[in-house]
Design a protein around this motif. Structure first.
Motif, PDB file in Angstrom:
ATOM      1  N   PRO A 283       0.795  -1.226   0.000  1.00  0.00           N
ATOM      2  CA  PRO A 283       0.000   0.000   0.000  1.00  0.00           C
ATOM      3  C   PRO A 283       0.829   1.279   0.000  1.00  0.00           C
ATOM      4  O   PRO A 283       0.376   2.310  -0.505  1.00  0.00           O
ATOM      5  N   ASP A 284       2.053   1.230   0.552  1.00  0.00           N
ATOM      6  CA  ASP A 284       2.898   2.424   0.508  1.00  0.00           C
ATOM      7  C   ASP A 284       3.283   2.763  -0.926  1.00  0.00           C
ATOM      8  O   ASP A 284       3.331   3.943  -1.316  1.00  0.00           O
ATOM      9  N   GLN A 285       3.525   1.739  -1.741  1.00  0.00           N
ATOM     10  CA  GLN A 285       3.859   1.962  -3.145  1.00  0.00           C
ATOM     11  C   GLN A 285       2.633   2.404  -3.941  1.00  0.00           C
ATOM     12  O   GLN A 285       2.728   3.249  -4.834  1.00  0.00           O
ATOM     13  N   LEU A 286       1.483   1.839  -3.610  1.00  0.00           N
ATOM     14  CA  LEU A 286       0.239   2.275  -4.260  1.00  0.00           C
ATOM     15  C   LEU A 286      -0.012   3.742  -3.983  1.00  0.00           C
ATOM     16  O   LEU A 286      -0.377   4.505  -4.896  1.00  0.00           O
ATOM     17  N   VAL A 296       4.248   5.946 -12.864  1.00  0.00           N
ATOM     18  CA  VAL A 296       3.597   4.798 -13.511  1.00  0.00           C
ATOM     19  C   VAL A 296       4.582   3.971 -14.336  1.00  0.00           C
ATOM     20  O   VAL A 296       4.629   2.742 -14.197  1.00  0.00           O
ATOM     21  N   PRO A 297       5.395   4.568 -15.232  1.00  0.00           N
ATOM     22  CA  PRO A 297       6.334   3.731 -15.992  1.00  0.00           C
ATOM     23  C   PRO A 297       7.293   2.960 -15.088  1.00  0.00           C
ATOM     24  O   PRO A 297       7.605   1.798 -15.364  1.00  0.00           O
ATOM     25  N   ASN A 298       7.764   3.596 -14.021  1.00  0.00           N
ATOM     26  CA  ASN A 298       8.657   2.896 -13.094  1.00  0.00           C
ATOM     27  C   ASN A 298       7.949   1.748 -12.389  1.00  0.00           C
ATOM     28  O   ASN A 298       8.544   0.692 -12.136  1.00  0.00           O
ATOM     29  N   ALA A 299       6.662   1.964 -12.052  1.00  0.00           N
ATOM     30  CA  ALA A 299       5.903   0.888 -11.412  1.00  0.00           C
ATOM     31  C   ALA A 299       5.779  -0.310 -12.337  1.00  0.00           C
ATOM     32  O   ALA A 299       5.871  -1.467 -11.897  1.00  0.00           O
ATOM     33  N   ILE A 300       5.579  -0.065 -13.626  1.00  0.00           N
ATOM     34  CA  ILE A 300       5.509  -1.152 -14.602  1.00  0.00           C
ATOM     35  C   ILE A 300       6.850  -1.872 -14.688  1.00  0.00           C
ATOM     36  O   ILE A 300       6.919  -3.114 -14.653  1.00  0.00           O
ATOM     37  N   LYS A 352      12.709  -6.454  -2.250  1.00  0.00           N
ATOM     38  CA  LYS A 352      11.814  -5.339  -1.926  1.00  0.00           C
ATOM     39  C   LYS A 352      11.166  -4.821  -3.206  1.00  0.00           C
ATOM     40  O   LYS A 352      11.843  -4.613  -4.221  1.00  0.00           O
ATOM     41  N   PHE A 353       9.860  -4.613  -3.170  1.00  0.00           N
ATOM     42  CA  PHE A 353       9.142  -4.024  -4.300  1.00  0.00           C
ATOM     43  C   PHE A 353       9.192  -2.512  -4.141  1.00  0.00           C
ATOM     44  O   PHE A 353       8.590  -1.947  -3.233  1.00  0.00           O
ATOM     45  N   ASP A 354       9.936  -1.846  -5.022  1.00  0.00           N
ATOM     46  CA  ASP A 354      10.219  -0.420  -4.889  1.00  0.00           C
ATOM     47  C   ASP A 354      10.039   0.260  -6.232  1.00  0.00           C
ATOM     48  O   ASP A 354      10.874   0.130  -7.124  1.00  0.00           O
ATOM     49  N   ILE A 355       8.950   1.004  -6.395  1.00  0.00           N
ATOM     50  CA  ILE A 355       8.659   1.614  -7.690  1.00  0.00           C
ATOM     51  C   ILE A 355       9.547   2.819  -7.988  1.00  0.00           C
ATOM     52  O   ILE A 355       9.486   3.362  -9.098  1.00  0.00           O
ATOM     53  N   GLU A 356      10.385   3.212  -7.026  1.00  0.00           N
ATOM     54  CA  GLU A 356      11.354   4.280  -7.272  1.00  0.00           C
ATOM     55  C   GLU A 356      12.770   3.722  -7.444  1.00  0.00           C
ATOM     56  O   GLU A 356      13.736   4.470  -7.409  1.00  0.00           O
ATOM     57  N   ARG A 357      12.883   2.443  -7.666  1.00  0.00           N
ATOM     58  CA  ARG A 357      14.189   1.806  -7.840  1.00  0.00           C
ATOM     59  C   ARG A 357      14.891   2.392  -9.068  1.00  0.00           C
ATOM     60  O   ARG A 357      14.311   2.453 -10.156  1.00  0.00           O
TER      61      ARG A 357
END
Length: 429
Positions: A283-286, A296-300, A352-357
């Protein structure tokens, strides 16, 4: 499985020795990452017992394989009865000197020089300008699908959104009749040619029973475009092959059209399903991507890394060689575990799932690499981005629907990562 349950499960398996794993097995299919960790730690190039298969788990070793197509061949049908095209081994004769060196096998079962010729024939489908011109159409398709269930406040996302959106997209881009989508979606999609060797007899029978129908459908498409050419990609592919080779190569065209139709939608559907599942689990990433759509592109990209839709592909070894200091004989198969490479020490905190990686797109191996890197990756990235943007716009406060925990487990196929079903709820307008 909730995030906490996944962490607990991984924690319980962490440090488990390789000898205690069975592969393939329900345990590995459900969560392969502890198995991958054991491989990387104990045997990065692992000879599978009682089979002529080597599992390659580190990124650097996989890149070594991908960059040497003369040693590691995509023509797995030469030694694998379950590989694409294996039933047509007798057709291996090349055309007479002076013509294009080409068998009737498709792109995914080809090596240079014919691989380059076949890849060029499909490249116009993924022209970035063409894909960009279709984005509004794809956004419309996504919104129309959500129109069908938004008022309910709940949906089985994979079956009602991801699968049909991916199928409608490839119909739109290539020229298949969208009215046939229910036919396409009824076909079993439980294993690629690479993965068939590890399926059970029951799974093989399920997958194989649809192949005559698929082949007949594709042949009808070819005959129709020959009789009634249209301004679409399918007509272009057929005419280009005839102009190039002087006559129609029906087995080759059937294989390529099947590839466009199936591979062009299946992996993208898994991506769309996985990214929503991962965001709900984290939920923190959402919250981050809801607040900042530039993520959004990074999350993909991060979803592709974290839950690689296709976990591995294989190659046939054409000469005695070494990988990572391990002798690998001619005639062996190497399985390149992309899902493992996407969690190795290339990455900081890989579990770790990190959309800002940072650098995730550059280092991600979800699309493979080398000359066989997934041709359709620009379509998948564009479609994933549009799908996520539309879902975030219209499915407010998404969460898992209660009572469907087991259905969120992975499908019964260790080569693919996607839940069996994904039931979610959301706030209605």
């Amino acid at each position: 499985m909730t995030t906490g349950e996944k962490i607990a499960e991984k924690g319980a398996a962490a440090g488990k020795p390789l000898a205690e794993f069975q592969f393939p097995s329900p345990e590995v299919t459900k969560c392969p990452y502890p198995f991958y960790e054991a491989l990387r730690s104990e045997a990065p190039v692992y000879k599978y017992p009682d089979r002529n298969d080597f599992l390659i788990s580190r990124r650097e070793d996989i890149l070594f394989v991908l960059r040497q197509p003369d040693i590691f061949s995509n023509r797995t049908y030469l030694a694998d009865e379950w590989a694409p095209g294996a039933e047509r081994r007798a057709e291996l004769e090349l055309k007479p000197p002076g013509g294009v060196l080409e068998t009737s096998f498709g792109l995914t079962s080809s090596d240079p020089p014919e691989h380059s010729v076949k890849r060029r024939a499909l490249r116009s489908l993924i022209n970035p300008r063409y894909i960009h011109s279709c984005e509004e159409t794809l956004r419309r398709l996504a919104n129309e699908l959500i129109d069908g269930f938004q008022s309910r406040g709940s949906v089985e996302l994979r079956g009602e959104f991801a699968d049909p959106l991916a199928m409608l997209t490839i119909c739109e881009l290539a020229g298949f009749d969208p009215n046939d989508r229910e036919i396409f979606l009824s076909w079993h999609r439980i294993g690629t040619g690479h993965g068939r060797r590890f399926l059970s007899a029951e799974q093989l029978a399920e997958q194989s029973k649809d192949q005559p129908e698929q082949q007949a459908y594709c042949e009808r498409i070819i005959q129709d475009r020959l009789a009634n050419p249209r301004d679409d990609f399918l007509t272009e592919v057929i005419q280009a092959q005839i102009e190039r080779d002087g006559e129609i190569n029906l087995p080759y065209l059937i294989g390529e059209i099947r590839l466009i139709l199936t591979a062009g939608n299946e992996t993208t559907s898994r991506l769309i399903t996985n990214v929503m599942k991962l965001l709900i689990e984290h939920p923190d990433q959402l919250a981050k991507v809801v607040a900042d759509r530039d993520l959004v592109p990074n999350a993909i990209d991060e979803a592709l890394r974290y839950e690689c839709p296709t976990q591995w592909t294989s190659r046939l070894v054409m000469q005695d060689t070494e990988i990572g200091g391990v002798a690998v004989p001619k005639g062996a198969f190497v399985l390149m575990l992309y899902g493992s490479a996407n969690r190795d020490d290339t990455w900081t905190d890989p579990d770790k799932f990190d959309i800002e990686r940072p650098s995730v797109r550059e280092l991600n191996m979800a699309f493979g690499g080398g000359i066989h890197r997934c041709l359709g990756s620009p379509i998948a990235l564009a479609e994933g981005r549009i799908a996520l943007e539309v879902m975030l716009d219209r499915l407010k406060n998404p969460r898992f629907a209660p009572g469907h925990e087991e259905e969120r487990e992975n499908i019964d196929n260790f080569q693919k990562r996607v839940p069996k079903k994904l039931f979610i709820e959301f706030d209605t307008p």
